[in-house]
Write a protein that holds these residues in place. Structure first.
Motif, PDB file in Angstrom:
ATOM      1  N   ASN A  28       0.819  -1.203   0.000  1.00 31.84           N
ATOM      2  CA  ASN A  28       0.000   0.000   0.000  1.00 31.84           C
ATOM      3  C   ASN A  28       0.854   1.254   0.000  1.00 31.84           C
ATOM      4  OD1 ASN A  28      -2.094  -1.833   0.591  1.00 31.84           O
ATOM      5  ND2 ASN A  28      -1.710  -1.585   2.787  1.00 31.84           N
ATOM      6  N   TYR A  56      -9.605   3.572   3.103  1.00 38.64           N
ATOM      7  CA  TYR A  56      -9.455   4.860   3.796  1.00 38.64           C
ATOM      8  C   TYR A  56     -10.055   4.740   5.182  1.00 38.64           C
ATOM      9  CZ  TYR A  56     -14.419   5.844   2.926  1.00 38.64           C
ATOM     10  OH  TYR A  56     -15.794   5.764   2.896  1.00 38.64           O
ATOM     11  N   PRO A  88       0.131   5.448   1.138  1.00 37.04           N
ATOM     12  CA  PRO A  88      -0.800   6.518   1.498  1.00 37.04           C
ATOM     13  C   PRO A  88      -0.689   7.657   0.495  1.00 37.04           C
ATOM     14  CG  PRO A  88       1.103   6.534   2.988  1.00 37.04           C
ATOM     15  CD  PRO A  88       1.317   5.398   2.015  1.00 37.04           C
ATOM     16  N   ARG A  99      -5.399   4.907   0.952  1.00 39.08           N
ATOM     17  CA  ARG A  99      -4.290   3.939   0.911  1.00 39.08           C
ATOM     18  C   ARG A  99      -4.445   3.078  -0.339  1.00 39.08           C
ATOM     19  NH1 ARG A  99      -1.023   3.644   5.297  1.00 39.08           N
ATOM     20  NH2 ARG A  99      -1.648   5.049   6.939  1.00 39.08           N
ATOM     21  N   ILE A 115      -6.741  11.079   3.224  1.00 41.72           N
ATOM     22  CA  ILE A 115      -5.734  10.087   2.831  1.00 41.72           C
ATOM     23  C   ILE A 115      -6.415   8.814   2.340  1.00 41.72           C
ATOM     24  CG2 ILE A 115      -3.853   8.615   3.665  1.00 41.72           C
ATOM     25  CD1 ILE A 115      -3.235  10.833   5.709  1.00 41.72           C
ATOM     26  N   TYR A 124      -8.384   0.606  -3.036  1.00 44.56           N
ATOM     27  CA  TYR A 124      -7.811   1.427  -1.966  1.00 44.56           C
ATOM     28  C   TYR A 124      -8.616   1.221  -0.689  1.00 44.56           C
ATOM     29  CZ  TYR A 124     -11.600   4.816  -3.001  1.00 44.56           C
ATOM     30  OH  TYR A 124     -12.816   5.414  -3.208  1.00 44.56           O
TER      31      TYR A 124
END
Ligand SMILES: [Zn+2]
Ligand SMILES: [Zn+2]
Length: 122
Positions: free
Chosen positions: A41, A82, A43, A91, A89, A80
């Motif tokens: 991952n 979050y 950020p 990830r 942000i 992703y």
């Protein structure tokens, strides 16, 4: 700039910046959610992250109340995650990247769940 997509191609995205750091996460939630030994991952700034195609295919799964894991509901690719308390942000799941530079991981989390055959520096 980073570009990426899910396996079936229904969802694609652009990150209008460079990846600053990448992380391997061996927690059991990542193992279950990704179907593999770890999550890889990064950020990224949500304000520079753009879903360019297929936003209607994205589904959010909350395994815990504060964290959404977002995936393509056509093919199941994780895109992703979050945290609700960190809305700026995202990830990004780096296996979905198709263009751009991905830096080597600088951090490994939950290494107590890392398979013993994995020997990674750091
Ligand atoms: Zn897909
Ligand atoms: Zn994890």
């Amino acid at each position: 700039m980073i570009e990426g997509q899910c396996l079936c191609g229904s969802v694609s995205y652009i990150y209008h910046a460079e990846l600053e750091k990448t992380i391997l996460c061996y927690c059991q939630h990542c193992q279950r959610a990704q179907g593999t030994m770890c999550g890889w991952n990064s950020p990224v700034d949500k304000n520079k992250f753009e879903i360019v195609r297929g936003i209607k295919y994205l589904k959010e799964y909350f395994h815990s109340p504060n964290k959404a894991r977002v995936f393509c509901q056509e093919c199941g690719s994780p895109i992703y995650s979050y945290r609700v308390d960190l809305p700026d942000i995202v990830r990004l799941r780096l296996g979905t990247v198709t263009q751009g530079h991905i830096p080597a991981p600088v951090e490994q989390a939950f290494i107590q769940y890392r398979p013993v055959f994995m020997k990674v520096e750091g």
